[in-house]
Design a protein around this motif. Structure first.
Motif, PDB file in Angstrom:
ATOM      1  N   PHE A  35     -36.857  19.267 -16.285  1.00 46.32           N
ATOM      2  CA  PHE A  35     -35.785  20.284 -16.640  1.00 46.32           C
ATOM      3  C   PHE A  35     -36.442  21.677 -16.127  1.00 46.32           C
ATOM      4  O   PHE A  35     -37.316  21.681 -15.367  1.00 46.32           O
ATOM      5  CB  PHE A  35     -36.292  20.621 -18.470  1.00 46.32           C
ATOM      6  N   GLY A  36     -35.379  22.546 -16.190  1.00 45.27           N
ATOM      7  CA  GLY A  36     -35.404  23.858 -15.445  1.00 45.27           C
ATOM      8  C   GLY A  36     -35.870  24.953 -16.744  1.00 45.27           C
ATOM      9  O   GLY A  36     -35.792  24.892 -17.947  1.00 45.27           O
ATOM     10  N   LEU A  37     -36.665  25.728 -16.154  1.00 49.57           N
ATOM     11  CA  LEU A  37     -37.370  26.899 -16.912  1.00 49.57           C
ATOM     12  C   LEU A  37     -36.951  28.165 -16.375  1.00 49.57           C
ATOM     13  O   LEU A  37     -37.384  28.649 -15.313  1.00 49.57           O
ATOM     14  CB  LEU A  37     -38.875  26.611 -17.009  1.00 49.57           C
ATOM     15  N   THR A  38     -36.043  28.960 -17.220  1.00 52.01           N
ATOM     16  CA  THR A  38     -35.591  30.178 -16.623  1.00 52.01           C
ATOM     17  C   THR A  38     -35.800  31.423 -17.948  1.00 52.01           C
ATOM     18  O   THR A  38     -36.267  30.841 -18.997  1.00 52.01           O
ATOM     19  CB  THR A  38     -34.141  30.200 -16.285  1.00 52.01           C
ATOM     20  N   THR A  39     -35.391  32.609 -17.467  1.00 50.90           N
ATOM     21  CA  THR A  39     -35.519  33.544 -18.501  1.00 50.90           C
ATOM     22  C   THR A  39     -34.781  33.282 -19.520  1.00 50.90           C
ATOM     23  O   THR A  39     -34.960  33.500 -20.972  1.00 50.90           O
ATOM     24  CB  THR A  39     -35.140  35.057 -17.938  1.00 50.90           C
ATOM     25  N   ASN A  40     -33.612  32.593 -19.635  1.00 44.89           N
ATOM     26  CA  ASN A  40     -32.970  32.053 -20.715  1.00 44.89           C
ATOM     27  C   ASN A  40     -33.494  31.346 -21.838  1.00 44.89           C
ATOM     28  O   ASN A  40     -33.309  31.534 -23.026  1.00 44.89           O
ATOM     29  CB  ASN A  40     -31.689  31.233 -19.920  1.00 44.89           C
ATOM     30  N   ASN A  41     -34.332  30.644 -21.453  1.00 41.63           N
ATOM     31  CA  ASN A  41     -35.342  29.705 -22.323  1.00 41.63           C
ATOM     32  C   ASN A  41     -36.328  30.709 -23.030  1.00 41.63           C
ATOM     33  O   ASN A  41     -36.412  30.365 -24.187  1.00 41.63           O
ATOM     34  CB  ASN A  41     -36.172  28.457 -21.457  1.00 41.63           C
ATOM     35  N   ILE A  42     -36.683  31.818 -22.144  1.00 43.74           N
ATOM     36  CA  ILE A  42     -37.499  32.626 -23.030  1.00 43.74           C
ATOM     37  C   ILE A  42     -36.720  33.512 -24.248  1.00 43.74           C
ATOM     38  O   ILE A  42     -37.294  33.552 -25.273  1.00 43.74           O
ATOM     39  CB  ILE A  42     -38.082  33.803 -22.114  1.00 43.74           C
ATOM     40  N   THR A  43     -35.539  33.644 -23.941  1.00 46.80           N
ATOM     41  CA  THR A  43     -34.676  34.285 -24.692  1.00 46.80           C
ATOM     42  C   THR A  43     -34.439  33.313 -26.088  1.00 46.80           C
ATOM     43  O   THR A  43     -34.562  33.882 -27.311  1.00 46.80           O
ATOM     44  CB  THR A  43     -33.111  34.733 -24.610  1.00 46.80           C
ATOM     45  N   TYR A  44     -34.346  32.034 -25.660  1.00 41.30           N
ATOM     46  CA  TYR A  44     -34.322  31.222 -26.981  1.00 41.30           C
ATOM     47  C   TYR A  44     -35.429  31.510 -27.707  1.00 41.30           C
ATOM     48  O   TYR A  44     -35.235  31.221 -29.093  1.00 41.30           O
ATOM     49  CB  TYR A  44     -34.302  29.587 -26.467  1.00 41.30           C
ATOM     50  N   ALA A  45     -36.709  31.325 -27.351  1.00 42.74           N
ATOM     51  CA  ALA A  45     -38.012  31.675 -28.044  1.00 42.74           C
ATOM     52  C   ALA A  45     -38.040  33.133 -28.745  1.00 42.74           C
ATOM     53  O   ALA A  45     -38.200  33.235 -29.891  1.00 42.74           O
ATOM     54  CB  ALA A  45     -39.239  31.619 -27.235  1.00 42.74           C
ATOM     55  N   LEU A  46     -37.468  33.945 -28.296  1.00 39.91           N
ATOM     56  CA  LEU A  46     -37.513  35.420 -28.555  1.00 39.91           C
ATOM     57  C   LEU A  46     -36.557  35.751 -29.769  1.00 39.91           C
ATOM     58  O   LEU A  46     -37.048  36.191 -30.795  1.00 39.91           O
ATOM     59  CB  LEU A  46     -37.259  36.367 -27.374  1.00 39.91           C
ATOM     60  N   VAL A  47     -35.692  34.856 -29.882  1.00 41.70           N
ATOM     61  CA  VAL A  47     -34.389  34.883 -30.777  1.00 41.70           C
ATOM     62  C   VAL A  47     -34.623  33.668 -31.616  1.00 41.70           C
ATOM     63  O   VAL A  47     -33.474  33.350 -32.258  1.00 41.70           O
ATOM     64  CB  VAL A  47     -33.070  35.385 -30.419  1.00 41.70           C
ATOM     65  N   GLY A  48     -35.599  32.810 -31.513  1.00 37.64           N
ATOM     66  CA  GLY A  48     -35.681  31.495 -32.204  1.00 37.64           C
ATOM     67  C   GLY A  48     -35.513  31.675 -33.703  1.00 37.64           C
ATOM     68  O   GLY A  48     -34.883  30.672 -34.309  1.00 37.64           O
ATOM     69  N   GLU A  49     -36.250  32.444 -34.301  1.00 37.23           N
ATOM     70  CA  GLU A  49     -35.924  32.726 -35.751  1.00 37.23           C
ATOM     71  C   GLU A  49     -34.601  33.075 -36.091  1.00 37.23           C
ATOM     72  O   GLU A  49     -33.661  32.361 -36.895  1.00 37.23           O
ATOM     73  CB  GLU A  49     -36.995  33.703 -36.351  1.00 37.23           C
ATOM     74  N   SER A  50     -33.907  34.178 -35.466  1.00 32.43           N
ATOM     75  CA  SER A  50     -32.788  34.938 -35.886  1.00 32.43           C
ATOM     76  C   SER A  50     -31.518  33.802 -35.376  1.00 32.43           C
ATOM     77  O   SER A  50     -30.495  33.780 -36.362  1.00 32.43           O
ATOM     78  CB  SER A  50     -32.721  36.376 -35.323  1.00 32.43           C
ATOM     79  N   MET A  51     -31.589  33.454 -34.400  1.00 27.46           N
ATOM     80  CA  MET A  51     -30.687  32.444 -34.068  1.00 27.46           C
ATOM     81  C   MET A  51     -30.994  30.878 -34.193  1.00 27.46           C
ATOM     82  O   MET A  51     -30.095  29.955 -33.529  1.00 27.46           O
ATOM     83  CB  MET A  51     -30.060  32.579 -32.820  1.00 27.46           C
ATOM     84  N   ASN A  52     -31.795  30.526 -34.983  1.00 28.18           N
ATOM     85  CA  ASN A  52     -32.180  29.323 -35.217  1.00 28.18           C
ATOM     86  C   ASN A  52     -32.742  28.221 -33.970  1.00 28.18           C
ATOM     87  O   ASN A  52     -32.220  26.994 -34.015  1.00 28.18           O
ATOM     88  CB  ASN A  52     -30.855  28.454 -35.825  1.00 28.18           C
ATOM     89  N   TYR A  53     -32.810  28.863 -32.725  1.00 29.12           N
ATOM     90  CA  TYR A  53     -33.284  27.990 -31.851  1.00 29.12           C
ATOM     91  C   TYR A  53     -34.500  27.062 -32.075  1.00 29.12           C
ATOM     92  O   TYR A  53     -34.826  26.246 -31.384  1.00 29.12           O
ATOM     93  CB  TYR A  53     -33.436  28.783 -30.487  1.00 29.12           C
ATOM     94  N   TRP A  54     -35.227  27.373 -33.197  1.00 29.60           N
ATOM     95  CA  TRP A  54     -36.624  26.713 -33.450  1.00 29.60           C
ATOM     96  C   TRP A  54     -35.978  25.344 -34.219  1.00 29.60           C
ATOM     97  O   TRP A  54     -36.746  24.398 -34.130  1.00 29.60           O
ATOM     98  CB  TRP A  54     -37.513  27.115 -34.161  1.00 29.60           C
ATOM     99  N   SER A  55     -34.767  25.411 -34.506  1.00 32.26           N
ATOM    100  CA  SER A  55     -34.455  24.191 -35.486  1.00 32.26           C
ATOM    101  C   SER A  55     -33.820  22.928 -34.643  1.00 32.26           C
ATOM    102  O   SER A  55     -33.829  21.772 -35.171  1.00 32.26           O
ATOM    103  CB  SER A  55     -33.396  24.659 -36.325  1.00 32.26           C
ATOM    104  N   PHE A  56     -33.520  23.350 -33.257  1.00 32.92           N
ATOM    105  CA  PHE A  56     -33.424  21.945 -32.442  1.00 32.92           C
ATOM    106  C   PHE A  56     -34.408  20.967 -32.416  1.00 32.92           C
ATOM    107  O   PHE A  56     -33.958  19.821 -32.791  1.00 32.92           O
ATOM    108  CB  PHE A  56     -32.865  22.418 -31.118  1.00 32.92           C
ATOM    109  N   PHE A  57     -35.405  21.345 -32.272  1.00 33.86           N
ATOM    110  CA  PHE A  57     -36.617  20.543 -32.119  1.00 33.86           C
ATOM    111  C   PHE A  57     -37.907  20.704 -32.955  1.00 33.86           C
ATOM    112  O   PHE A  57     -38.751  21.511 -32.659  1.00 33.86           O
ATOM    113  CB  PHE A  57     -36.918  20.480 -30.391  1.00 33.86           C
TER     114      PHE A  57
END
Ligand SMILES: NC(=O)c1ccc[n+]([C@@H]2O[C@H](COP(=O)([O-])OP(=O)(O)OC[C@H]3O[C@@H](n4cnc5c(N)ncnc54)[C@H](OP(=O)(O)O)[C@@H]3O)[C@@H](O)[C@H]2O)c1
Length: 355
Positions: A35-57
């Motif tokens: 997989f690739g790791l970019t700033t975009n992935n960090i945004t997923y973590a930063l807004v993980g709670e508010s935008m449900n990114y923790w819910s995928f895995f």
């Protein structure tokens, strides 16, 4: 192996080892290749709670698996229509395995219908099968992992601006011009024509951004006042409150639209109260994709968005260096570098979870 981070302290990480999960009827075990790791992935973590990114895995309480974009192979299948050995591209955890429940399999894709993903944006639940993807080439895999999701967002913004006839503007001003999402947008806008493309960036990145050759003008953040006061649209990748204020104060009523896309300057975010000009409006790629899928159908969306993809990849070969590494320690190192904002826009990190 799973690489996890503490949801309330993103600097705390751990590696969880275990056996690959057992499959139930209808499920498929994906072996994550890279997989690739970019700033975009960090945004997923930063807004993980508010935008449900923790819910995928999902992970154990308090811990999270940051979503990544990458390739995986089907290592075992209990699902009809999905054969072992098939290679797919999609949303993956930073670990060695993922169980999915394929639905609506076709030669080009399937959707993960696992119940915990049902309410999450559809754009993230689709797995493209490389055998059915006319744009896939093995030699472009690194670029696909690092750039496709960002390019895809940029292509949707490009289409949005065209659809809105640039809101009557003559210039598109893009912040964090050095970021890959911004430069992909500048690439597409420069091909489209119809508006001047102006990049705003940090003083240290001016030379790099100029060298990309896709912006008509590149200006450091401190010199926004030097731009001509003409009808303009602001595409905000940085989320920097000071820069936003400077853009709104400089253009005033000539600012026709402010599309908020990213938050690369996460230490300098802030509200938008009292700003002259239009109210900033969040541009969320999955929502725009949903609209275009309703307008055109999924296949037509893919066809239109994919058209400039290969020329775009060729262009990035001139400036993007790909760095490969593998194993949990490398994942942790690159993740922490990105988290601390030490990202070099000319380097893309591709990681293999297996050591
Ligand atoms: N809304 C959506 O649907 C959507 C979809 C995809 C991506 N995005 C967002 O788009 C943004 C761009 O992602 P990317 O992967 O393209 O970025 P990237 O290529 O990794 O961006 C690197 C650039 O970001 C700036 N930067 C990074 N870290 C910084 C820090 N700590 N402090 C100040 N500046 C920093 C610098 O740009 P400058 O010096 O030029 O400012 C740097 O050159 C992300 O916020 C991502 O979440 C949004």
């Amino acid at each position: 192996m799973d690489f996890e981070v503490r949801r309330d302290d993103l600097h705390e990480t751990r590696v969880v080892e275990g056996d690959p999960p057992e499959l139930e009827r209808g499920q498929v075990l994906l072996g994550v290749d890279s997989f690739g790791l970019t700033t975009n992935n960090i945004t997923y973590a930063l807004v993980g709670e508010s935008m449900n990114y923790w819910s995928f895995f999902p992970a154990e309480d308090g811990w999270g698996r940051v979503p990544m974009w990458g390739f995986a192979d089907v290592v075992a299948s209990e699902a009809d229509g999905i054969e072992e050995g098939a290679r797919v591209f999609g949303y993956l955890p930073p670990g060695t395995h993922l169980v999915v429940q394929p639905d609506r399999p076709s030669p080009s894709q399937f959707v993960d219908a696992s119940p915990h993903r049902a309410e999450l944006p559809a754009a993230y639940n689709r797995y493209a099968r490389v055998a059915g993807d006319p744009n896939y080439t093995e030699e472009n895999e690194d670029h696909q992992m690092l750039l496709w999701p960002l390019y895809f967002t940029s292509a949707l913004i490009d289409d949005f601006l065209d659809d809105e006839e640039f809101f009557g503007a003559r210039a598109v001003v893009i912040s964090s011009a050095s970021s890959r999402t911004s430069s992909a947008l500048a690439f597409l806008l420069s091909k489209r024509g119809g508006a001047e493309v102006i990049g705003l960036t940090s003083p240290g990145n001016v030379e790099f951004v100029e060298s990309l050759g896709v912006y008509d003008k590149v200006v450091p953040y401190e010199e926004i006042g030097s731009l001509p006061k003409e009808p303009a649209v602001y595409v905000d990748m940085a989320g920097n409150a000071k820069v936003r204020t400077a853009v709104h104060e400089h253009f005033g009523d000539e600012l026709k639209h402010d599309a908020v896309v990213g938050t690369t300057h996460r230490e300098e975010l802030g509200g938008a109260k009292g700003l002259p000009g239009p109210k900033p409006k969040f541009f969320f790629a999955p929502s725009r994709l949903k609209k275009r899928t309703e307008d055109w159908g999924g296949e037509e969306v893919n066809r239109r968005i994919s058209e400039p993809w290969l020329p775009y990849v060729e262009w990035t070969r001139g400036w993007l260096e790909v760095a490969h590494d593998s194993g949990p320690e490398a994942i942790e190192r690159v993740y922490l570098e990105m988290l601390d904002g030490k990202s070099d826009p000319s380097v893309g990190h591709v990681l293999k979870p297996g050591g």
